[in-house]
Design a protein around this motif. Structure first.
Motif, PDB file in Angstrom:
ATOM      1  N   ALA A   7       0.869  -1.439   0.089  1.00 37.50           N
ATOM      2  CA  ALA A   7      -0.044  -0.016   0.055  1.00 37.50           C
ATOM      3  C   ALA A   7       0.755   1.421  -0.026  1.00 37.50           C
ATOM      4  CB  ALA A   7      -1.063   0.038   1.250  1.00 37.50           C
ATOM      5  N   PHE A   8       0.162   2.465  -0.420  1.00 33.75           N
ATOM      6  CA  PHE A   8       0.975   3.638  -0.428  1.00 33.75           C
ATOM      7  C   PHE A   8      -0.024   4.665  -0.030  1.00 33.75           C
ATOM      8  CE2 PHE A   8      -0.488   3.943  -4.697  1.00 33.75           C
ATOM      9  CZ  PHE A   8      -0.210   2.829  -5.171  1.00 33.75           C
ATOM     10  N   ALA A   9       0.399   5.896   0.331  1.00 28.42           N
ATOM     11  CA  ALA A   9      -0.552   6.997   0.575  1.00 28.42           C
ATOM     12  C   ALA A   9      -1.212   7.550  -0.889  1.00 28.42           C
ATOM     13  CB  ALA A   9       0.288   8.207   1.252  1.00 28.42           C
ATOM     14  N   GLN A  10      -2.086   8.380  -0.803  1.00 29.02           N
ATOM     15  CA  GLN A  10      -2.949   8.705  -1.897  1.00 29.02           C
ATOM     16  C   GLN A  10      -1.847   9.462  -2.842  1.00 29.02           C
ATOM     17  OE1 GLN A  10      -6.322  11.147  -1.658  1.00 29.02           O
ATOM     18  NE2 GLN A  10      -7.693   9.173  -1.340  1.00 29.02           N
ATOM     19  N   HIS A  11      -2.100   9.097  -4.005  1.00 34.02           N
ATOM     20  CA  HIS A  11      -0.974   9.606  -5.175  1.00 34.02           C
ATOM     21  C   HIS A  11      -1.731   9.785  -6.400  1.00 34.02           C
ATOM     22  CE1 HIS A  11       2.814   9.097  -3.170  1.00 34.02           C
ATOM     23  NE2 HIS A  11       2.441   8.004  -2.866  1.00 34.02           N
ATOM     24  N   LYS A  12      -1.464  10.950  -7.160  1.00 35.11           N
ATOM     25  CA  LYS A  12      -2.228  11.206  -8.458  1.00 35.11           C
ATOM     26  C   LYS A  12      -1.586  10.289  -9.417  1.00 35.11           C
ATOM     27  CE  LYS A  12      -2.673  16.213  -7.493  1.00 35.11           C
ATOM     28  NZ  LYS A  12      -2.432  17.404  -7.924  1.00 35.11           N
TER      29      LYS A  12
END
Length: 195
Positions: A7-12
């Motif tokens: 998982a990763f934080a919100q990214h565009k």
């Protein structure tokens, strides 16, 4: 086996597409799941170029569909769905097609989709070899094709190719432990075993 973090934080993300202009008005639809919910976005296709942007919290399975809207009363031959399955990930992904269709498009700018394409290419090469074996079998006479010894020889060669295809994903995971696609394959394998 060391796998990448899932998982990763919100990214565009940006999805850019460039197709040949469609002969009739059309729209592009992007479907993908985020947090269990299936977002849907659509854009018109002026000149065959379009862009989608948004945010992701994890890599998502996505589907890009082109829907055409011929003029009322126009007789149009029914065609198969124009659909492209791929993985949507942070950053910029580019979809390019030499036709007005996405189902033959090439994806670039995406490490995961590049890895998918490598595995698919290996599978396609094996299937081509299998088709050659089948053609060789069919070139035999009717009597030969009824002979179990003749048939067994071809079946053994096809079985060996089937075993090669089954090893593509395990080999990829073993040789690419830091690839996100390895994690996707590992998770799908765990889901199958859980069933």
């Amino acid at each position: 086996l060391i796998l990448p973090v899932a998982a990763f934080a919100q990214h565009k993300f940006t999805l850019k597409a460039n197709l040949r202009s469609t002969p009739v008005p059309a729209k592009a639809f992007l479907y993908y799941k985020m947090n269990g919910q299936p977002p849907l976005a659509s854009v018109p296709l002026p000149g065959g170029a379009f862009t989608f942007t948004g945010t992701l919290t994890e890599v998502a399975e996505a589907h890009l569909k082109i829907k055409r809207y011929p003029a009322a009363g126009t007789l149009v031959k029914r065609t198969p769905s124009d659909l492209l399955d791929f993985y949507l990930e942070p950053g910029t992904t580019v979809v390019t097609s030499k036709t007005d269709s996405v189902n033959t498009a090439i994806i670039s700018g995406s490490a995961i989709n590049n890895d998918v394409a490598k595995c698919k290419t290996l599978a396609d090469q094996i299937r081509d070899r299998a088709n050659g074996i089948v053609a060789e079998y069919k070139s035999g006479t009717t009597e030969q094709q009824k002979d179990s010894v003749y048939t067994a020889r071809f079946n053994a060669r096809l079985k060996a190719l089937d075993d090669e295809i089954k090893k593509i994903h395990p080999n990829f995971m073993h040789n690419n432990t830091d690839a996100y696609y390895s994690l996707i394959l590992y998770k799908s394998l765990m889901n199958i075993e859980a069933d």
